[in-house]
Scaffold this active site. Structure first.
Site, PDB file in Angstrom:
ATOM      1  N   ARG A  59     -19.486 -30.045  25.052  1.00  0.00           N
ATOM      2  CA  ARG A  59     -20.098 -31.349  25.385  1.00  0.00           C
ATOM      3  C   ARG A  59     -19.222 -32.094  26.396  1.00  0.00           C
ATOM      4  O   ARG A  59     -19.675 -33.048  27.034  1.00  0.00           O
ATOM      5  CB  ARG A  59     -20.252 -32.239  24.139  1.00  0.00           C
ATOM      6  CG  ARG A  59     -21.140 -31.733  23.011  1.00  0.00           C
ATOM      7  CD  ARG A  59     -22.468 -31.228  23.480  1.00  0.00           C
ATOM      8  NE  ARG A  59     -22.420 -29.788  23.702  1.00  0.00           N
ATOM      9  CZ  ARG A  59     -23.329 -29.102  24.384  1.00  0.00           C
ATOM     10  NH1 ARG A  59     -24.355 -29.726  24.930  1.00  0.00           N
ATOM     11  NH2 ARG A  59     -23.226 -27.788  24.533  1.00  0.00           N
ATOM     12  N   ASP A  82     -38.173 -23.063  25.194  1.00  0.00           N
ATOM     13  CA  ASP A  82     -36.820 -23.590  25.344  1.00  0.00           C
ATOM     14  C   ASP A  82     -36.074 -23.453  24.019  1.00  0.00           C
ATOM     15  O   ASP A  82     -36.688 -23.393  22.948  1.00  0.00           O
ATOM     16  CB  ASP A  82     -36.914 -25.069  25.749  1.00  0.00           C
ATOM     17  CG  ASP A  82     -35.574 -25.655  26.156  1.00  0.00           C
ATOM     18  OD1 ASP A  82     -34.633 -24.871  26.401  1.00  0.00           O
ATOM     19  OD2 ASP A  82     -35.473 -26.885  26.247  1.00  0.00           O
ATOM     20  N   GLU A  83     -34.742 -23.405  24.067  1.00  0.00           N
ATOM     21  CA  GLU A  83     -33.893 -23.349  22.861  1.00  0.00           C
ATOM     22  C   GLU A  83     -34.329 -22.218  21.931  1.00  0.00           C
ATOM     23  O   GLU A  83     -34.472 -22.390  20.716  1.00  0.00           O
ATOM     24  CB  GLU A  83     -33.937 -24.695  22.110  1.00  0.00           C
ATOM     25  CG  GLU A  83     -33.587 -25.907  22.951  1.00  0.00           C
ATOM     26  CD  GLU A  83     -32.106 -26.000  23.299  1.00  0.00           C
ATOM     27  OE1 GLU A  83     -31.353 -25.068  22.989  1.00  0.00           O
ATOM     28  OE2 GLU A  83     -31.715 -27.019  23.893  1.00  0.00           O
ATOM     29  N   THR A  95     -32.956 -26.272  31.753  1.00  0.00           N
ATOM     30  CA  THR A  95     -34.160 -27.085  31.926  1.00  0.00           C
ATOM     31  C   THR A  95     -34.697 -26.949  33.348  1.00  0.00           C
ATOM     32  O   THR A  95     -35.914 -26.891  33.570  1.00  0.00           O
ATOM     33  CB  THR A  95     -33.871 -28.564  31.602  1.00  0.00           C
ATOM     34  OG1 THR A  95     -33.327 -28.660  30.285  1.00  0.00           O
ATOM     35  CG2 THR A  95     -35.138 -29.391  31.675  1.00  0.00           C
TER      36      THR A  95
END
Length: 724
Positions: A602, A219-220, A34
């Site tokens: 994560r 993005d992504e 980001t």
């Protein structure tokens, strides 16, 4: 000091300062993607003198889009509030409202949500006299969605349909699109497909948007489907300034149409493209990164990369072998309680699982111990009945042709307008070639409807017309209040006087918070913009980790993009992770491997991987085998915690107990082994997914090809199994 570039590492800086032409940034988990995207946007505006209006920045969730916009505004003070930064769906909706009329799309179109789409499919099946048990509405809708992901329209679908199932789907698809058009509505997949159609069929629109969007930031990128890929390629010509950021190792949404081959083939589609790898991770310890790499590196179809960090090794990976799902839940709860006693917040912990049903045992254990938790991807606020009702009112006010919303509210609160009246109203609309709302306006002409009901219909129509006139001159918040009052919805709830009614009133009051927040943040404060905003919300968009101090329970798919100090990945069993239906297909098994990788990455500081020897799920009890993903981890980075009776015993063991080894590795007859296909005289063919020994007998768990048979646990002493 250069505030734009000094905070970037060497690879990030290389990406941000890229010149013209296509660039693929392979951004691993926690590598600052980001930051790269927003700094690239700022670099284009400040250093390359590109107008903000000439940049299209696209992502997949409203939450990610808002974060991107806020970060960009902190770097580029002149970035307009309504810059082209948003999700694929929201940006395509914006294009279609401006230029969709060129292909016959009403600018005031509604966006049908999932429930609306399903209701419309059911109507189509009924109109075509099709049995919804033989043709489940959800399956039909999914097939239509997959077709739209591939830009296949109803005519083409009908031409290539093979077999009765596809031929029926083709009929429903055509009627479904007709009903959407009559209601001046588009579904989510239409937003992309119709935008591509607009650019292909209107030279005016194509020239306008190609000239406007000289730089496209995505993005992504690993999550895009064929329709989105085509949209980008059409818009990017001839400059081909595509700045794509993604990670093929985190492509986990094939069930939504995402196609990992698109990011893998980027250099094929754009031969002149540069590739930059972001491999420095800022989130996790070295041990967590090493463990996750040992899982995902087994995939053959991936870009070669490996995350590294300047952080130390940290804790080992904790592996717990539970007796069953209750013991698994007790272990998680005991470790959370211990962490809480040591000063950690409950929101520091996340429990991740493959399927929603796994949360039951964990919720029960947390409830028993009084540990607050929240389940992400439960019933959304916007899916509550009263909220959907009032949104349907607003949709009809905005677009009276929205027949699905109209049918939802015409008798809410009760006005005596039942199914018979609705059938006669629909028959009148069909025979006179008008919308359902227009038929409502002409209700006095429908003699088959009693005078009393015609009066109720006329009153309802007058109320909507009054609200439609008001909508042009008041805020959405004011319109919401007027609608709640004039529809009789609030007075009806107050008259109930129940606790449930009070809760529903509170939810409607919360809608005012939603509208007021929208009016404070959105450059376009119109009713249509508000309805579009809430239609495109997702569960992740509404997730706030700081909302209250509670443990987060969520699926692995929902966890993507999030991070937690301590993560418990439960259900590390073959048949759960990887999921049983993926075992026969290499591409599906690779996606399961990526899903495990996403879950593991994560974790910031500590990661627990938990399996069970037996598990009761979906109403059946299974003997479980250790996940092959768990088995692929180097033992030197693991700390095994032995089977306990309530999660309290966490004695470290090297290696696992002999009992566990026996459960994992029973002796099997020739030709019968884990993963092999077998044939049963009654149940047909299937695949062995788990084995265990008990005394002199060996048991196998088989998933049979016949869905009606499903999964069976069989004794090899008595079951007549042969290799298939």
């Amino acid at each position: 000091m250069d505030p734009l570039l000094d905070s970037l590492n060497e690879q990030q800086r290389a990406a941000v300062c890229h010149g013209d032409g296509p660039l693929l940034i392979l951004a691993g988990a926690g590598s600052g993607k980001t930051r790269v995207l927003t700094h690239r946007l700022a670099y284009l505006v400040q250093r390359r003198n590109v107008s903000p209006w000439n940049i299209l920045a696209v992502t997949f969730t409203n939450k990610a889009a808002n974060e991107m916009r806020q970060r960009a505004q902190s770097l580029v003070s002149q970035l307009p509030r309504d810059a082209w930064v948003g999700t694929f769906h929201s940006l395509c909706a914006r294009i279609l409202r401006r230029h969709g009329a060129l292909i016959g799309i009403d600018p005031s179109f509604s966006i049908s949500d999932d429930a609306d789409q399903l209701a419309l499919i059911k109507q189509c099946l009924k109109q075509l006299n099709l049995d919804d048990k033989q043709y489940p509405p959800r399956s039909v809708l999914s097939a239509i969605g997959r077709a739209k992901d591939e830009l296949v329209d109803p005519r083409t679908f009908a031409e290539v349909a093979v077999g009765p199932q596809q031929e029926v789907t083709a009929q429903v698809y055509r009627l479904y699109q007709d009903k959407l058009a009559l209601a001046h509505s588009l579904d989510f997949d239409d937003l992309i497909m119709r935008t591509v159609e607009l650019l292909r069929e209107s030279p005016e629109a194509l020239q306008h948007y190609r000239q406007q969007f000289t730089h496209i930031l995505i993005d992504e990128y690993q999550d895009i489907n064929a329709a989105q890929y085509t949209l980008v390629r059409v818009l990017a010509e001839p400059e081909r300034n595509v700045f794509a950021v993604g990670d093929d190792d985190q492509s986990i949404y094939a069930f939504r149409g995402a196609n990992v081959s698109i990011i893998l083939g980027f250099s094929t589609y754009y031969p002149e493209a540069r590739v930059v790898k972001l491999e420095q991770n800022y989130r996790s310890t070295k041990t967590i990164l090493d463990a996750s790499w040992h899982v995902v590196k087994e995939n053959r179809n991936r870009h070669d990369k490996r995350l590294w960090t300047q952080r130390g090794p940290g804790d080992p990976i904790y592996v717990y072998e539970a007796m069953d799902e209750r013991d698994e839940a007790a272990y998680v709860a005991s470790r959370v309680a211990a962490g809480r006693a040591n000063g950690m917040r409950l929101s520091d912990f996340a429990v991740l699982y493959r399927v929603n049903a796994q949360s039951r045992a964990i919720e029960e254990e947390f409830g028993r111990r009084g540990l607050p938790y929240r389940v992400v991807a439960g019933l959304r606020f916007y899916d509550r009945r009263e909220v959907k009702d009032i949104i349907a009112y607003l949709r009809v006010i905005s677009n009276p042709s929205d027949s699905v919303s109209l049918q939802r509210i015409i008798n809410v609160p009760a006005r005596g307008i039942g199914e018979t009246t609705m059938a006669r109203l629909a028959e009148y609309a069909s025979s006179h070639g008008v919308s359902l709302y227009q038929a409502l306006a002409e209700a006095d002409a429908i003699e088959a409807v009693s005078r009393k009901i015609r009066h109720a219909l006329a009153q309802f129509h007058a109320t909507i017309e009054e609200l439609r006139r008001e909508a042009a001159s008041i805020t959405v918040s004011q319109l919401l209040l007027h609608t709640l009052e004039k529809s009789g919805y609030v007075s009806a709830l107050r008259a109930e006087g129940t606790g449930e009614a009070e809760t529903r009133l509170q939810n409607l009051q919360e809608m005012l918070t939603v509208t007021q927040g929208f009016e404070a943040d959105s450059p376009d404060r119109s009713l249509s913009a508000f309805l579009e905003h809430i239609s495109l919300m997702s569960d992740v968009d509404t997730y706030d980790p700081d909302a209250n101090d509670a443990v987060t329970l969520m699926t692995l798919h929902a966890a993507k993009g999030l991070e937690f100090p301590e993560v418990f990945l439960v259900g590390m069993d073959d048949g759960l992770l990887p999921f049983s239906r993926s075992l026969d297909q290499e591409d599906q098994l690779e996606e399961e491997r990526r899903l495990c990788y996403v879950g593991m990455t994560r974790a910031m500081h500590r990661l627990h991987l938990i399996r069970a020897h037996t598990r009761t799920l979906f109403g059946s009890q299974f003997i479980c085998q250790e996940s092959r993903f768990l088995a692929s981890l180097p033992r030197e980075i693991l700390r095994l915690r032995g089977t306990g009776d309530s999660g309290q015993r966490t004695a470290e063991q090297e290696p696992a107990s002999a009992q566990a080894a026996q459960l994992r590795s029973p002796s099997l007859p020739p030709g019968i082994r884990d993963g092999s296909r077998v044939r049963h005289p009654s149940f047909g063919e299937g695949r062995i997914v788990a084995t265990t020994s008990s005394g002199a007998d060996t048991f196998v768990t088989v998933i049979f090809d016949d869905a009606a048979v499903g999964m069976k646990r069989l004794s090899l002493q008595y079951a007549k199994l042969d290799p298939a």
